[in-house]
Design a protein around this motif. Structure first.
Motif, mmCIF file in Angstrom:
data_model
loop_
_atom_site.group_PDB
_atom_site.id
_atom_site.type_symbol
_atom_site.label_atom_id
_atom_site.label_comp_id
_atom_site.label_asym_id
_atom_site.label_seq_id
_atom_site.Cartn_x
_atom_site.Cartn_y
_atom_site.Cartn_z
ATOM 1 N N GLN A 576 0.826 -1.209 0.000
ATOM 2 C CA GLN A 576 0.000 0.000 0.000
ATOM 3 C C GLN A 576 0.857 1.254 0.000
ATOM 4 O O GLN A 576 0.540 2.235 -0.690
ATOM 5 C CB GLN A 576 -0.914 -0.021 1.232
ATOM 6 C CG GLN A 576 -1.986 -1.099 1.197
ATOM 7 C CD GLN A 576 -2.684 -1.260 2.537
ATOM 8 O OE1 GLN A 576 -2.135 -0.905 3.590
ATOM 9 N NE2 GLN A 576 -3.886 -1.807 2.512
ATOM 10 N N ALA A 577 1.948 1.231 0.753
ATOM 11 C CA ALA A 577 2.836 2.389 0.791
ATOM 12 C C ALA A 577 3.508 2.616 -0.555
ATOM 13 O O ALA A 577 3.650 3.764 -1.001
ATOM 14 C CB ALA A 577 3.886 2.182 1.886
ATOM 15 N N ILE A 578 3.909 1.532 -1.220
ATOM 16 C CA ILE A 578 4.539 1.660 -2.538
ATOM 17 C C ILE A 578 3.581 2.309 -3.527
ATOM 18 O O ILE A 578 3.955 3.202 -4.297
ATOM 19 C CB ILE A 578 5.001 0.272 -3.043
ATOM 20 C CG1 ILE A 578 6.177 -0.230 -2.216
ATOM 21 C CG2 ILE A 578 5.382 0.330 -4.520
ATOM 22 C CD1 ILE A 578 6.586 -1.661 -2.536
ATOM 23 N N TYR A 581 3.199 5.965 -2.858
ATOM 24 C CA TYR A 581 4.401 6.704 -3.223
ATOM 25 C C TYR A 581 4.513 6.858 -4.733
ATOM 26 O O TYR A 581 4.792 7.959 -5.243
ATOM 27 C CB TYR A 581 5.620 5.971 -2.668
ATOM 28 C CG TYR A 581 6.949 6.559 -3.087
ATOM 29 C CD1 TYR A 581 7.449 7.713 -2.500
ATOM 30 C CD2 TYR A 581 7.719 5.942 -4.087
ATOM 31 C CE1 TYR A 581 8.671 8.245 -2.884
ATOM 32 C CE2 TYR A 581 8.935 6.463 -4.481
ATOM 33 C CZ TYR A 581 9.419 7.618 -3.876
ATOM 34 O OH TYR A 581 10.629 8.142 -4.269
ATOM 35 N N LEU A 582 4.312 5.780 -5.469
ATOM 36 C CA LEU A 582 4.491 5.818 -6.919
ATOM 37 C C LEU A 582 3.403 6.624 -7.614
ATOM 38 O O LEU A 582 3.633 7.193 -8.687
ATOM 39 C CB LEU A 582 4.526 4.399 -7.476
ATOM 40 C CG LEU A 582 5.742 3.548 -7.064
ATOM 41 C CD1 LEU A 582 5.618 2.146 -7.632
ATOM 42 C CD2 LEU A 582 7.045 4.194 -7.535
ATOM 43 N N THR A 583 2.219 6.662 -7.033
ATOM 44 C CA THR A 583 1.127 7.437 -7.630
ATOM 45 C C THR A 583 1.140 8.894 -7.186
ATOM 46 O O THR A 583 0.317 9.689 -7.648
ATOM 47 C CB THR A 583 -0.233 6.816 -7.283
ATOM 48 O OG1 THR A 583 -0.356 6.726 -5.853
ATOM 49 C CG2 THR A 583 -0.372 5.438 -7.898
ATOM 50 N N GLY A 584 2.056 9.238 -6.279
ATOM 51 C CA GLY A 584 2.162 10.616 -5.812
ATOM 52 C C GLY A 584 1.078 11.036 -4.855
ATOM 53 O O GLY A 584 0.923 12.236 -4.578
ATOM 54 N N LYS A 585 0.332 10.079 -4.307
ATOM 55 C CA LYS A 585 -0.760 10.432 -3.396
ATOM 56 C C LYS A 585 -0.254 10.815 -2.006
ATOM 57 O O LYS A 585 -0.995 11.428 -1.240
ATOM 58 C CB LYS A 585 -1.742 9.265 -3.286
ATOM 59 C CG LYS A 585 -2.501 8.994 -4.579
ATOM 60 C CD LYS A 585 -3.484 7.847 -4.404
ATOM 61 C CE LYS A 585 -4.264 7.594 -5.690
ATOM 62 N NZ LYS A 585 -5.223 6.465 -5.543
ATOM 63 N N ASP A 586 0.975 10.430 -1.686
ATOM 64 C CA ASP A 586 1.527 10.797 -0.377
ATOM 65 C C ASP A 586 2.978 11.195 -0.557
ATOM 66 O O ASP A 586 3.887 10.378 -0.462
ATOM 67 C CB ASP A 586 1.416 9.616 0.593
ATOM 68 C CG ASP A 586 1.656 10.039 2.038
ATOM 69 O OD1 ASP A 586 2.348 11.057 2.239
ATOM 70 O OD2 ASP A 586 1.154 9.358 2.954
#
Length: 921
Positions: A576-578, A581-586
């Motif tokens: 979920q963290a990956i 991060y990759l989608t720029g949501k966080d």
């Protein structure tokens, strides 16, 4: 999970679709050699910065504690309610909160090992033998309330922090975040922060100690019991940087351990426990003549090259002799050796004599009349040794060795501690330099390996020489202890699969010092598989698409992204963290860019496997009975698999599940099948049978039609290879020509006298060339070593054990011979199965050899160090002792030497400890 897989040539070549995919991205692929020197330098700089942040946090606490103590006025009549961690959230029979209890909200927190905590408030722990409403306790607790805001501020500035402690010389222990303290099975709280290693090492500099105990006839009964308890308590205050010996005297002088005659030995855990065992066997007899014992003690201390404090601990029920000439000869006028005296029993006839000894040698006299008096009286010597440091206000930072602690976190955690003294700014404390009137801060960090550790009792730090045991000359250990930078190489044998198998490696070691700390850092790279790194670039969109397919998992125990820093991230798993991060949501997430790049590349390249495996499953004609699972793993922790059979039909029901840690990517190891395949010769197939619990069996029947195996490396098997080569059950067996002895230095054995082996590290191997014929129906390549310690009663203690395993030797292509078995002869033929790690053995089944050749026992046997026991105990390894030493100050008031001299205990002695999680590779 594959049982006995048979594939056609056309099926086999379909696997090469994954190779074609690699070919498609060949232009963006890089193969880079890992630069170990640059890597260790980078890691050392990162660790220096990380440890530096923790030391800044502890300094903030130290400054706050000093200011709070300066502002506090001691109040003899103070009444103050505080949260006692043992009593919080408890009510009496009427439903009212018990005194020092009250409502204390607790919430389970992932960051604190899922323990219910209160991150807005600290609370207080007091051992049972300390009155929790004593005036000194109340004043100290009230004063230390000022640290609550600093605890919270530190945690907000550095969310990697975990436990923050405040320990007092009066015995109370402030802990942040607040927790519910759990007593032992008898309802007693034995934990005393003053006995912890981080407290003791920060309180004193390194010390050489001789304990002198009276074993004359007058010490019989309760007096001897108190004396033994006093010795054990003194031993508990010693650590890895201290050296010790024990002398008993009556009509004559003797060492409790004759092997240690005339020397000091390191006060490590092994030696301390060994001394305790010997002290327990002491018996009283004869007349007490202490003068010769004192002379022997001074002689030893004068001959050693002391690095700091030296002390003699005299434990007796009286001293009638005149010692003036002894002290004039060995200790006056410098009084370099302090003498501490403990008068045992209720009689005070010889109190003045015993006190005179201490007062004239810069020591301290205490009267120990009951067992309950021992703890507090022994601690007095630490206060005296700390006087020079207190007067100088030397804010030294002290780090402890690694140790296992389960007290606070209520689960086993590997920790190391750093402590810094904090001093009272009040002028009246300077003249005496009494440690009661100063504070010490300590910070603890724990190294959590992401798994439940199962150490044996008395688990302590592991010496490097027992991990990298091939370093027989201890060159690697020596250069790292000295803090040097460099490289070296070793040929090593590494055990895998819980010690049942051995692989042979060529390792390169890179090491350097971590500046501003006493630590050195080393990394190991295995030549071949560990020598290079394979990277490639793919688009984030393509990688994310393939990453979320149902047949794919990643190593959730690995740190692809930091989810333990920000509280908002702690409920995320790694996948979920990956994605966030990759989608720029966080954008606040911190992730390992290089590892993510490798993961996405592997995800895209291996994506065709899902379609191929699915096609096989749908085409029943291409499937053989017994195929259960197809799977593939990559270096980035990626795992693809497809179950061909339902759970009710699978033999390997736990394979590649969360309970099957041995065959999954975890924080501390790659899967067994992956690691063995990586070290296996190129172009050959590796057959592997996962471990199964045989509970002490020395051999077992192998039937591949019903047992599961893994085919690793490239997951292929030669076409038209069936299971028929296993012959019939009565003839099936295998032959392995090499026997390997494995050693476990963390084993447990039944109690035996003079066992000096502590709980030491890991498994090591000795290679022994010896032909072995295993019993019929045993498959040696999959041989399971039954390594289960059976607890017989409660009489178990740490020991070293040896047990056998067996190594496949590829040089044996084919052989045959005859074994004489009494009235008959057993013929056998051994032949290697080409391009595999299998051997086929055909034996004559009508000749019984069980009487002449009983089953090979695989149970561990305790290693008895008989001839070399003394040398082993006396061995002194090079150590890096603390650089600072505080053994003398001209302003020290040596007149405060116990007895009627009264010093009011202040609550100002603190150990403020901070802990944080860190990963150990």
């Amino acid at each position: 999970m594959l049982t006995c897989l048979k594939l056609s040539l056309s099926d086999l070549f379909k696997y090469f679709s994954v190779l074609k995919k690699y070919k498609d991205v060949e232009g963006v692929v890089k193969i880079e050699e890992v630069n170990g020197e640059e890597l260790v330098k980078k890691f050392a700089e990162e660790m220096e910065e990380m440890l530096g942040r923790k030391m800044k946090s502890v300094k903030r606490l130290a400054e706050a504690a000093e200011d709070a103590d300066l502002d506090h006025e001691y109040n003899e009549t103070l009444e103050f309610d505080y949260y006692n961690s043992l009593l919080i959230n408890k009510v009496d029979e009427d439903g009212n909160p018990v005194p020092l209890g009250g409502e204390f909200p607790l919430e389970q927190n992932e960051h604190f090992n899922k323990l219910p905590v209160n991150t807005q408030q600290s609370n207080i722990q007091v051992p049972t033998n300390v009155y929790n409403q004593h005036t000194d306790i109340l004043n100290g607790v009230y004063m230390s309330e000022a640290l609550n805001d600093i605890f919270i501020e530190n945690f907000q500035k550095d969310p990697t922090l975990t436990w923050q402690y405040f320990g007092s010389s009066t015995g109370f222990f402030r802990l942040y975040p607040g927790i519910q303290w759990t007593p032992d099975e008898n309802g007693v709280v034995t934990f005393d922060c003053r006995n912890r290693n981080w407290y003791i090492q920060a309180a004193t500099s390194p010390k050489d100690v001789i304990i002198v105990v009276d074993v004359s006839g007058s010490m019989k009964g309760l007096r001897m019991t108190i004396a033994k308890h006093t010795i054990n308590t003194i031993l508990d205050t010693l650590g890895e940087n201290d050296f010790v010996n024990i002398i008993a005297y009556s009509d004559y002088v003797r060492y409790v351990e004759p092997c240690f005659k005339g020397i000091l030995v390191q006060a490590d855990l092994d030696n301390r426990e060994h001394f305790k065992h010997l002290v327990d066997e002491l018996h009283v007899k004869g007349e007490g003549k202490v003068k010769n014992a004192m002379k022997e003690s001074f002689r030893i201390l004068n001959e050693v090259c002391s690095l700091c404090n030296q002390a003699i601990m005299l434990i007796t029920d009286g001293a009638m002799e005149d010692f003036k000439d002894v002290f004039e000869e060995f200790n006056w006028p410098e009084r370099r050796v302090r003498v501490f005296t403990y008068l045992i029993g209720r009689e005070l006839t010889f109190a003045e004599n015993v006190k005179w000894i201490a007062c004239n040698n810069k020591g301290y006299y205490t009267h120990v009349s009951t067992l309950a008096d021992v703890q507090e009286n022994v601690m007095e010597y630490l206060h005296v040794l700390s006087r020079p440091m207190v007067i100088n206000h030397d804010h030294d930072i002290i780090w402890t060795e690694a140790y296992m602690d389960s007290v606070v976190a209520q689960s086993l955690l590997l920790m190391t501690s750093v402590a810094m003294p904090v001093f009272s700014k009040k002028e009246e404390t300077l003249s005496h330099g009494i440690f009661h009137n100063n504070k010490t801060t300590c910070f603890i960090m724990y190294w959590e390996k992401g798994k439940k550790l199962k150490p044996k009792p008395n688990y302590n730090s592991v010496d490097l020489s027992e991990v990298e045991w091939e370093d027989t000359e201890e060159k690697l250990r020596s250069v790292m202890v000295k803090g040097e930078t460099g490289t070296m190489s070793l040929d090593v044998r590494s055990s895998v699969d819980k010690g049942t198998r051995v692989i042979f490696l060529k390792n390169d070691y890179f090491y350097t010092v971590i500046n501003e700390t006493p630590f050195s850092l080393g990394i190991v790279l295995s030549r071949g598989y560990g020598q290079y790194i394979f990277t490639g670039n793919v688009s984030v969109e393509e990688g994310l698409h393939d990453l979320l397919t149902p047949d794919l998992t990643i190593a959730d125990e690995w740190t692809y992204c930091e989810i333990d820093i920000d509280p908002a991230h702690r409920k995320l798993n790694q996948l979920q963290a990956i994605v966030k991060y990759l989608t720029g949501k966080d954008p606040n997430l911190q992730c390992d860019a290089q590892l993510l790049q490798q993961t996405l590349f592997d995800t895209v390249v291996t994506a065709p496997m899902e379609a191929y495996w699915t096609a096989l499953m749908l085409n029943a004609s291409s499937m053989d009975d017994g195929i259960e699972t197809a799977f593939l793993g990559t270096r980035s922790g990626l795992l693809r698999f497809l179950k061909y059979a339902g759970i009710e039909k699978r033999v390997g029901k736990s394979f590649l599940t969360s309970t099957d840690k041995e065959n999954m990517f975890t924080l501390d190891h790659f899967p067994v099948w992956y690691r063995r395949a990586a070290e296996h010769p190129a172009g050959q197939f590796l057959y592997y049978m996962p471990r199964q619990d045989t509970r002490g069996s020395s051999h077992r029947k192998i039937n591949l039609k019903h047992k599961t195996i893994s085919l690793t490396d490239v997951l292929f098997i030669k076409p038209k290879l069936s299971c028929s080569f296993f012959v019939q059950d009565t003839f099936a067996a295998f032959f392995l020509p090499f026997w390997v002895s494995l050693f476990d230095y963390q084993a447990m054995c039944k109690t035996s006298s003079h066992s000096v082996s502590g709980a030491r590290p890991l498994l090591i191997t000795n290679y022994r060339s010896q032909p072995v014929v295993l019993p019929s129906r045993t498959h040696p390549s999959f041989l399971f070593v039954a390594y289960v310690h059976k607890k017989r009663g409660n009489m178990l203690q740490p020991c070293d054990t040896e047990y056998p395993s067996f190594v496949y030797e590829p040089s044996v292509k084919e052989t045959n011979s005859i074994i004489k078995c009494g009235r008959c002869q057993k013929m056998f033929v051994v032949q290697q199965v080409p391009e595999s790690n299998l051997l086929m053995l055909v034996v004559q089944g009508d000749c019984d050899c069980s009487r002449q050749y009983p089953p090979i026992t695989l149970e561990p046997m305790e290693v008895k160090y008989i001839l070399s026991l003394c040398d082993r105990m006396r061995s002194q390894k090079i150590r890096r002792r603390p650089e600072s030493c505080h053994s003398y100050h001209p302003q020290e008031n040596a007149d405060d030497c116990g007895g009627t001299y009264f010093i009011r205990l202040s609550s100002c002695l603190l150990f403020i400890c901070i802990s944080f999680t860190a990963l150990v590779s």
